[in-house]
Design a protein around this motif. Structure first.
Motif, short mmCIF file in Angstrom:
data_model
loop_
_atom_site.label_atom_id
_atom_site.label_comp_id
_atom_site.label_asym_id
_atom_site.label_seq_id
_atom_site.Cartn_x
_atom_site.Cartn_y
_atom_site.Cartn_z
N SER A 201 -8.00 -10.24 1.84
CA SER A 201 -6.72 -9.11 0.98
C SER A 201 -6.99 -8.82 -0.24
O SER A 201 -5.88 -7.86 -0.17
CB SER A 201 -5.65 -10.30 1.75
N LYS A 202 -7.43 -9.54 -0.84
CA LYS A 202 -7.75 -9.34 -2.44
C LYS A 202 -8.21 -8.38 -3.29
O LYS A 202 -7.67 -7.49 -3.75
CB LYS A 202 -8.10 -10.86 -3.63
N VAL A 203 -9.15 -8.07 -2.44
CA VAL A 203 -9.98 -7.12 -2.60
C VAL A 203 -9.08 -6.29 -2.58
O VAL A 203 -9.41 -5.34 -3.19
CB VAL A 203 -11.54 -7.33 -1.50
N ARG A 204 -9.16 -5.99 -1.29
CA ARG A 204 -8.41 -4.62 -1.27
C ARG A 204 -7.04 -4.45 -1.39
O ARG A 204 -7.26 -3.25 -2.24
CB ARG A 204 -7.76 -4.85 0.55
N ARG A 205 -6.21 -4.96 -2.31
CA ARG A 205 -5.59 -5.13 -2.90
C ARG A 205 -6.03 -4.35 -4.17
O ARG A 205 -5.21 -3.55 -4.94
CB ARG A 205 -4.55 -6.11 -3.67
N VAL A 206 -6.91 -5.18 -5.34
CA VAL A 206 -7.23 -4.90 -6.17
C VAL A 206 -7.95 -3.36 -6.42
O VAL A 206 -8.36 -2.86 -7.53
CB VAL A 206 -8.02 -6.09 -6.88
N ALA A 207 -8.64 -2.97 -5.07
CA ALA A 207 -9.61 -1.62 -5.02
C ALA A 207 -8.28 -0.77 -5.11
O ALA A 207 -8.68 0.88 -5.44
CB ALA A 207 -10.35 -1.62 -3.99
N GLU A 208 -6.77 -0.83 -5.26
CA GLU A 208 -6.40 -0.09 -5.50
C GLU A 208 -5.31 0.03 -6.82
O GLU A 208 -4.12 0.91 -7.49
CB GLU A 208 -5.43 -0.23 -3.95
#
Lengths: 309, 494
Positions: A201-208
């Motif tokens: 989830s964090k990777v997904r958030r950080v990607a943006e």
């Protein structure tokens, strides 16, 4: 090569069970059972199979048809309907767009990125690979080799680096160098591990966090996966908002029937299918073709097909 | 592991338990449920049929009318048949009389061969052996590099060269002899299709390597195809046993049953986590009871024993089942449990826990243990003994002390309470089972008192007499021959 011919093995395995149904004069109780067996053996699942056949039976009854080819057509129709007219295109729209690849260990994420990256480069896109699998030994190197083959640049972090930061750096790099697309690899993880799913989830958030927009989160699903595939799809969707499935390794004797349940229960369409070992063996998923390929068994096809395992 | 099946059987068996007599129709209904449960667990369709047929024959046969009521009898039969399918004995790989003992790994792509090779090497090393790994997967980019990295991590040499797989196998074997390594483990390229060329290749490797053991690596998440895959590999390689990977997920692992039944080869090892020491010898005799929701106390106890001193082990098991924790105990338990493997899989071994733990599973996540530790360490002694003291201001203080959000403190307290509640429930079951040993003569007593809940006073479990027989938690595991597992909780203390 068409999806259909590539699916020779899968089709044959499935259609083999339907031979008896086709040769009968009418679809009797034994034939219905054979249909059920065929669907279960294709990993469609007990509940989905029962539901499918109930619906087909109702339609057959209401139309008063019992000839095998007609009933099989109804079944095909029903399957195609359920697989739906979903949008199977891969969305872009960021500067750059980020496509995130998630899935359990060994599903084929890194390989899929390699193949898809090549396709996108050939289509004239400037592509960056983000080596976000910082856990598996040599995964970064594997992606680098694919990057060379595909003509994509690879952004990597230090050994054991935080995957979110690697993806962030890749997005920054892509934005700075005017790339269109970031294909972000992630470590394979078993979906029951809460902390690893949180990490995703964090990777997904950080990607943006930077210039990029995550326009696709693709769940890479091994076609040999059984009923657990549905749970996987659910958990990965909760963690990272899955937008589509890449069904890999469909050129084995595996049938990938679980995607029917995934599409139905979660509304997540299959977007791509991995049908071979070569770099070009990643094709678009077409439900009609997929279902046809499972059911069609004309003589030409049969002569070329291998026997089932 | 096998949670799904466990839960389903739990439900089915509870239904049966409530019935006095069973006719053919009821048996068919139960068989129908068992069929669905097994198919959802990805047990091969043909295997399910065989299984159903055997149970039906036996359930309808002359065996009914013994001391057990028919419902109990069906449970017994299901248990027996599952045990029969899974195989009775733990597989022990024999060492070659003239070293090295050579192990060849084969399997589909992505099944986990490379990781399994390293885990196996580590396992042999822990047995006091000196393994050598051969990287003969020259196909997947960086596969050899992956194996070398893993080899470094576990201190096992890796042989490979950029020639061809057969040459690598030949040279690798020679290298092992030269270096005096007594175990050789050969990783091979994953086969994708049941592809003749690739199967020929692994066949040639096998011919050159002359393995003592050929192990098929199978992903526990595999669907109906598992049996076909195993058959195809077996036809070419004459496999000896199976390594089942990714059992740490919630896949029900029906492949284990299917392969055992169809190919007649046992599961030797199960991989249960991402760590390189997460490889266990597979205990088929214990799986049936686990599938039936009876827990796997034998495995639990064994793990406890290898991790703790015997004395500690007894206390720990007693406390776990007792459910009387303080937060200190909680932390203590978590630290110990952590050594035994993933918490969720450890909990799944306690009878009834498989189902109970489903809700809380995600919250007991190993890598959060560090944070939990920090939070508990920031509490006063009084707070640790009585978590009820922790009000808003104490929560804020603890949060500051441990560098977390107050909500995390609240969550920990909530989780702790939930766990304690579950433990108490489990203890209720343990108590009923406790009468099992003495009560063997009263099997036919019927279901009287079944609904009564706790039947013995609460308190620590009087644990076993000797370390060797484990903790001897009565009626569950241990001497299966002598005492039938107490499925119904009907055997009351005298």
């Amino acid at each position: 090569m068409s999806l259909r011919s590539r699916l020779g093995r899968a089709r044959d395995a499935f259609a083999g069970h339907l031979g008896g149904v086709r040769s009968g004069a009418v679809v009797d109780a034994a034939a219905w059972d054979a249909l059920e067996d065929a669907l279960i053996l294709a990993d469609v699942g007990v509940a989905t199979t029962a539901d499918l056949l109930r619906r087909v039976r109702e339609r057959a009854d209401s139309l008063a048809v019992d000839r095998p080819e007609v009933v099989l057509d109804l079944l095909k129709e029903e399957l195609v309907t359920r697989l739906g007219a979903a949008d199977r295109g891969l969305a872009s729209g960021g500067a750059p767009s980020v496509w995130l690849f998630v899935g359990v260990n060994g599903a084929g994420k890194t390989t899929t990125i390699g193949k898809l990256g090549r396709r996108q480069v050939e289509a004239g896109k400037k592509v960056v690979f983000a080596a976000g699998d910082t856990f598996r030994a040599a995964a970064v190197h594997q992606l680098e080799l694919w990057g060379e083959r595909a003509g994509a640049s690879v952004v990597r972090g230090a050994e054991g680096a935080d995957p979110g930061s690697v993806v962030f750096d890749a997005v920054e790099h892509a934005a700075a160098s005017g790339a269109d697309l970031v294909l972000a690899d992630t470590a394979g993880r078993v979906h029951t591990s809460g902390n690893l799913m949180d990490e995703l989830s964090k990777v997904r958030r950080v990607a943006e966090k930077g210039a990029g927009t995550v326009t696709e989160t693709l769940l890479v699903l091994d076609a040999t996966t059984g009923q657990n595939g549905l749970v996987q799809a659910r958990r990965f969707t909760e963690a990272a908002g899955v937008t589509g499935v890449v069904l890999t390794k469909l050129d084995g004797s595996s049938r990938g029937g679980i995607v029917v349940a995934v599409q139905e229960a979660l509304g997540i369409p299959v977007k791509l299918v991995g049908v071979g070992e070569g770099p070009g063996d990643l094709v678009d998923f077409d439900p009609a073709e997929f279902v046809d390929a499972l059911f069609d068994l004309d003589d030409d096809d049969r002569s070329g097909a291998c026997s089932t395992a | 592991m096998f949670d799904g099946l466990t839960v389903r059987f739990d439900r089915i068996l509870r239904q049966i338990r409530g019935r006095g007599r069973l006719g053919p129709e009821e048996i068919d209904e139960i068989l129908g449920e068992i069929r669905v449960a097994l198919l959802e667990a990805d047990v091969n369709l043909e295997v399910v049929r065989t299984f159903q047929r055997r149970i039906r024959e036996r359930a309808l046969g002359a065996e009914l009318g013994g001391v057990l009521n028919p419902g109990q009898q069906v449970v017994r039969i299901v248990l027996d048949e599952m045990t029969a399918v899974l195989g009775g004995e733990t597989v022990r790989l024999a060492y070659a009389s003239r070293p090295p003992t050579v192990v060849l790994l084969a399997g589909l792509q992505g099944s986990g061969k490379t990781t399994a090779a390293a885990k196996l090497a580590r396992w042999f090393k822990a047995q006091g052996r000196n393994p050598l790994l051969i990287g003969a997967d020259l196909q997947r980019p960086a596969a050899v590099e992956q194996l070398r990295t893993l080899g470094d991590r576990i201190g096992v040499p890796v042989f490979s060269e950029a020639t061809d797989p057969t040459a690598v196998a030949r040279e690798g074997r020679a290298e092992a002899v030269r270096l005096g390594r007594d175990i050789v483990i050969c990783d091979t390229a994953g086969r994708l299709a049941i592809d003749d060329d690739l199967m020929d290749e692994v066949g040639e490797i096998s011919a050159v390597l002359r393995p003592d053991h050929t192990l098929l690596v199978v992903d526990a998440m595999t669907g109906q195809d598992a049996a076909n895959v195993a058959l195809a590999f077996h036809a070419r390689l004459d496999i000896d046993a199976v390594v089942l990977t990714k059992l740490d997920g919630d896949a029900r692992g029906g492949a284990a049953l299917s392969i055992r039944e169809v190919v007649g080869r046992p599961i030797a090892f199960a991989s249960t986590g991402e760590g390189l020491d997460d490889l266990e010898v597979f205990h088929p005799d214990r799986m049936a009871s686990r599938i039936l929701g009876m827990g796997d106390l034998e495995t639990l106890i064994e793990k406890v024993e290898t991790t703790f001193e015997k004395q500690q082990a007894e206390e720990a098991a007693a406390r776990m089942l007792d459910g009387r924790f303080t937060l200190d105990d909680f932390l203590d338990q978590i630290r110990h449990l952590r050594k035994m493997g993933p918490l969720s899989s450890t909990m799944g071994m306690v009878p009834g826990m498989a189902q109970q733990m489903r809700g809380v599973d995600a919250e007991i996540d190993e890598r959060r243990v560090d944070r939990l530790e920090g939070i508990i360490n920031s509490m006063t002694v009084a707070e640790r003994v009585d978590a009820g003291l922790i009000d808003g201001s104490r929560r804020a203080r603890i949060a500051v002390g441990s560098g977390v959000q107050p909500s995390e403190v609240a969550q920990l307290v909530r989780q702790f309470r939930e766990m304690r509640r579950l433990m108490k429930q489990i203890d209720g079951r343990g108590s009923r089972a406790r009468g099992g040993r003495k009560g063997r003569g009263s099997k036919a007593r019927g279901t009287k008192g079944r609904k009564g809940g706790r039947t013995t006073p609460s308190g620590p479990i009087p644990v076993g007499r000797s370390a060797k027989s484990g903790l001897s938690l009565p009626g569950l595991g241990g001497d299966r021959e002598g005492s039938a597992p107490d499925l119904f909780g009907i055997r009351q203390p005298e």
